[in-house]
Motif scaffolding. Sequence first.
Motif, PDB file in Angstrom:
ATOM      1  N   GLN A 148      16.980  -0.758  -1.115  1.00  0.00           N
ATOM      2  CA  GLN A 148      16.205   0.117  -1.988  1.00  0.00           C
ATOM      3  C   GLN A 148      17.112   1.125  -2.690  1.00  0.00           C
ATOM      4  O   GLN A 148      16.775   2.292  -2.856  1.00  0.00           O
ATOM      5  CB  GLN A 148      15.095   0.815  -1.209  1.00  0.00           C
ATOM      6  CG  GLN A 148      13.984  -0.113  -0.758  1.00  0.00           C
ATOM      7  CD  GLN A 148      13.163  -0.667  -1.906  1.00  0.00           C
ATOM      8  OE1 GLN A 148      12.313   0.018  -2.475  1.00  0.00           O
ATOM      9  NE2 GLN A 148      13.411  -1.934  -2.266  1.00  0.00           N
ATOM     10  N   THR A 156      11.035  -3.628  -6.630  1.00  0.00           N
ATOM     11  CA  THR A 156       9.796  -3.202  -5.979  1.00  0.00           C
ATOM     12  C   THR A 156       8.750  -2.833  -7.026  1.00  0.00           C
ATOM     13  O   THR A 156       7.590  -3.258  -6.956  1.00  0.00           O
ATOM     14  CB  THR A 156      10.082  -2.009  -5.047  1.00  0.00           C
ATOM     15  OG1 THR A 156      10.974  -2.438  -4.005  1.00  0.00           O
ATOM     16  CG2 THR A 156       8.814  -1.464  -4.426  1.00  0.00           C
ATOM     17  N   LYS A 160       5.256  -5.038  -7.873  1.00  0.00           N
ATOM     18  CA  LYS A 160       3.935  -4.415  -7.742  1.00  0.00           C
ATOM     19  C   LYS A 160       3.198  -4.460  -9.074  1.00  0.00           C
ATOM     20  O   LYS A 160       1.994  -4.744  -9.128  1.00  0.00           O
ATOM     21  CB  LYS A 160       4.084  -2.973  -7.257  1.00  0.00           C
ATOM     22  CG  LYS A 160       2.813  -2.432  -6.623  1.00  0.00           C
ATOM     23  CD  LYS A 160       2.457  -3.221  -5.368  1.00  0.00           C
ATOM     24  CE  LYS A 160       1.123  -2.783  -4.785  1.00  0.00           C
ATOM     25  NZ  LYS A 160       0.737  -3.602  -3.622  1.00  0.00           N
ATOM     26  N   THR A 166       1.216  -7.207  -1.505  1.00  0.00           N
ATOM     27  CA  THR A 166       1.981  -6.439  -0.524  1.00  0.00           C
ATOM     28  C   THR A 166       3.472  -6.593  -0.797  1.00  0.00           C
ATOM     29  O   THR A 166       4.000  -7.708  -0.750  1.00  0.00           O
ATOM     30  CB  THR A 166       1.680  -6.911   0.911  1.00  0.00           C
ATOM     31  OG1 THR A 166       0.271  -6.864   1.145  1.00  0.00           O
ATOM     32  CG2 THR A 166       2.389  -6.017   1.920  1.00  0.00           C
ATOM     33  N   ARG A 177      14.033   4.832   1.840  1.00  0.00           N
ATOM     34  CA  ARG A 177      12.773   4.261   2.328  1.00  0.00           C
ATOM     35  C   ARG A 177      11.596   5.114   1.885  1.00  0.00           C
ATOM     36  O   ARG A 177      10.569   4.599   1.440  1.00  0.00           O
ATOM     37  CB  ARG A 177      12.777   4.149   3.862  1.00  0.00           C
ATOM     38  CG  ARG A 177      13.590   3.007   4.404  1.00  0.00           C
ATOM     39  CD  ARG A 177      13.192   2.673   5.842  1.00  0.00           C
ATOM     40  NE  ARG A 177      13.219   3.815   6.741  1.00  0.00           N
ATOM     41  CZ  ARG A 177      14.304   4.282   7.339  1.00  0.00           C
ATOM     42  NH1 ARG A 177      15.478   3.696   7.132  1.00  0.00           N
ATOM     43  NH2 ARG A 177      14.239   5.322   8.163  1.00  0.00           N
ATOM     44  N   SER A 180      10.807   4.614  -1.791  1.00  0.00           N
ATOM     45  CA  SER A 180      10.285   3.307  -2.195  1.00  0.00           C
ATOM     46  C   SER A 180       8.776   3.315  -2.416  1.00  0.00           C
ATOM     47  O   SER A 180       8.260   2.540  -3.223  1.00  0.00           O
ATOM     48  CB  SER A 180      10.657   2.240  -1.161  1.00  0.00           C
ATOM     49  OG  SER A 180       9.987   2.457   0.068  1.00  0.00           O
ATOM     50  N   ALA A 181       8.058   4.191  -1.731  1.00  0.00           N
ATOM     51  CA  ALA A 181       6.601   4.237  -1.900  1.00  0.00           C
ATOM     52  C   ALA A 181       6.221   4.602  -3.331  1.00  0.00           C
ATOM     53  O   ALA A 181       5.239   4.083  -3.877  1.00  0.00           O
ATOM     54  CB  ALA A 181       5.986   5.234  -0.919  1.00  0.00           C
ATOM     55  N   SER A 182       7.002   5.484  -3.963  1.00  0.00           N
ATOM     56  CA  SER A 182       6.677   5.892  -5.332  1.00  0.00           C
ATOM     57  C   SER A 182       6.980   4.792  -6.340  1.00  0.00           C
ATOM     58  O   SER A 182       6.587   4.893  -7.507  1.00  0.00           O
ATOM     59  CB  SER A 182       7.428   7.174  -5.702  1.00  0.00           C
ATOM     60  OG  SER A 182       8.824   6.977  -5.678  1.00  0.00           O
ATOM     61  N   ALA A 185       6.180   0.266  -3.000  1.00  0.00           N
ATOM     62  CA  ALA A 185       6.290  -0.394  -1.696  1.00  0.00           C
ATOM     63  C   ALA A 185       5.081  -0.060  -0.830  1.00  0.00           C
ATOM     64  O   ALA A 185       4.688   1.103  -0.712  1.00  0.00           O
ATOM     65  CB  ALA A 185       7.574   0.022  -0.994  1.00  0.00           C
ATOM     66  N   ASP A 186       4.504  -1.081  -0.229  1.00  0.00           N
ATOM     67  CA  ASP A 186       3.372  -0.883   0.677  1.00  0.00           C
ATOM     68  C   ASP A 186       3.832  -0.627   2.102  1.00  0.00           C
ATOM     69  O   ASP A 186       3.111  -0.024   2.898  1.00  0.00           O
ATOM     70  CB  ASP A 186       2.473  -2.124   0.646  1.00  0.00           C
ATOM     71  CG  ASP A 186       1.906  -2.376  -0.737  1.00  0.00           C
ATOM     72  OD1 ASP A 186       1.002  -1.637  -1.151  1.00  0.00           O
ATOM     73  OD2 ASP A 186       2.397  -3.307  -1.412  1.00  0.00           O
ATOM     74  N   LEU A 187       5.026  -1.087   2.419  1.00  0.00           N
ATOM     75  CA  LEU A 187       5.585  -0.933   3.755  1.00  0.00           C
ATOM     76  C   LEU A 187       7.091  -0.833   3.612  1.00  0.00           C
ATOM     77  O   LEU A 187       7.701  -1.616   2.876  1.00  0.00           O
ATOM     78  CB  LEU A 187       5.209  -2.143   4.624  1.00  0.00           C
ATOM     79  CG  LEU A 187       5.701  -2.177   6.070  1.00  0.00           C
ATOM     80  CD1 LEU A 187       5.095  -1.028   6.870  1.00  0.00           C
ATOM     81  CD2 LEU A 187       5.349  -3.519   6.711  1.00  0.00           C
ATOM     82  N   ALA A 188       7.700   0.150   4.271  1.00  0.00           N
ATOM     83  CA  ALA A 188       9.154   0.327   4.217  1.00  0.00           C
ATOM     84  C   ALA A 188       9.704   0.272   5.633  1.00  0.00           C
ATOM     85  O   ALA A 188       9.269   1.034   6.506  1.00  0.00           O
ATOM     86  CB  ALA A 188       9.514   1.651   3.551  1.00  0.00           C
TER      87      ALA A 188
END
Length: 325
Positions: A148, A156, A160, A166, A177, A180-182, A185-188
Amino acid sequence: MKAARFERPGIIDCIEVPDLQPRPGKVLVRMLQASLCGSDLHAVYMPLGPMDGPARPGAPGHEGVGEVVDSDDPRFPAGTVVLTAPNVEEAACFADYQLIDPAYLVALPQGARPDHLVVAQPFGTAIFGLKQALGDSGTPDCAVVSGQGAIGLFFTWLLKRRGVRTVIAIEPDAGRRALSASYGADLALDPAGDPVADAVRDVAGSGGAPFVVEAAGRDASRASAIRLAADEARVLLFGMPESMTMDGFPFGDVFLRRLTLISTHSSQEEADLASFRQAVDHVARGDLPVEPLTRSAYRLDDIREAFEAAHHCADGVVKARIDFT
């Protein structure tokens, strides 16, 4: 003028070199921004071939934004702000000026921020890579992106946006990590502490993920990407290899499980630089979060410090940028 020069493995410094002179068929660009690519780190710290001694000034930089100073191409008159996306032979944007073939330039929208638009070059390579890997084959329900850094974050985001239900990010650095959500990513997962294979199978099914992107450029990450893939999955090996051998690569898994391996490069040779133009449009519209990728700025005089920070992920650096302004 000032320019970076690779001296030997692990050493790149800023030096004074003669000013570049205009040449017919070339565009002289005054650099405004440049950024370090993962392949630059490979070139300086893990040379695989040509980068094994003093290199031409400005190399291996190939992610840049600058202003045209001299040109005989009517598409790029003096004063035009451009994205520079040179091929390997012309890569030299770690310098105050560069001479470049106009085939590797994209004119940027008026008023756009050069410090933001510089990420359109690496972002364009990710767009190109995903075209090569998936094309019109449909959208997988689940995808894994290993790494990432900036390129992994781009993948990523693209996956999405494509509609993947997912997206699982794998990254050892806690800050990346969290970031990555921003990007979607649904799961890191932390490969050092999390049961990655079990987590992927819990989400994707017992067979593994139907699409995996290796974006870290590490041999261990490549081997892990193969093992996380489902039978008959597609695996995009985007990161550069640490070596040209296959030591430790699980080719038996590739063969027995009928995996499709894809590698991509030379996005600069795509017709009309289409992927780079798409990247410019996304960044100019504000679709892609760019601030986390542009906050780590260095002067050209500090090019060695920039490389060290990027190489060691120091102080939260996701991508190092050279500011010429």
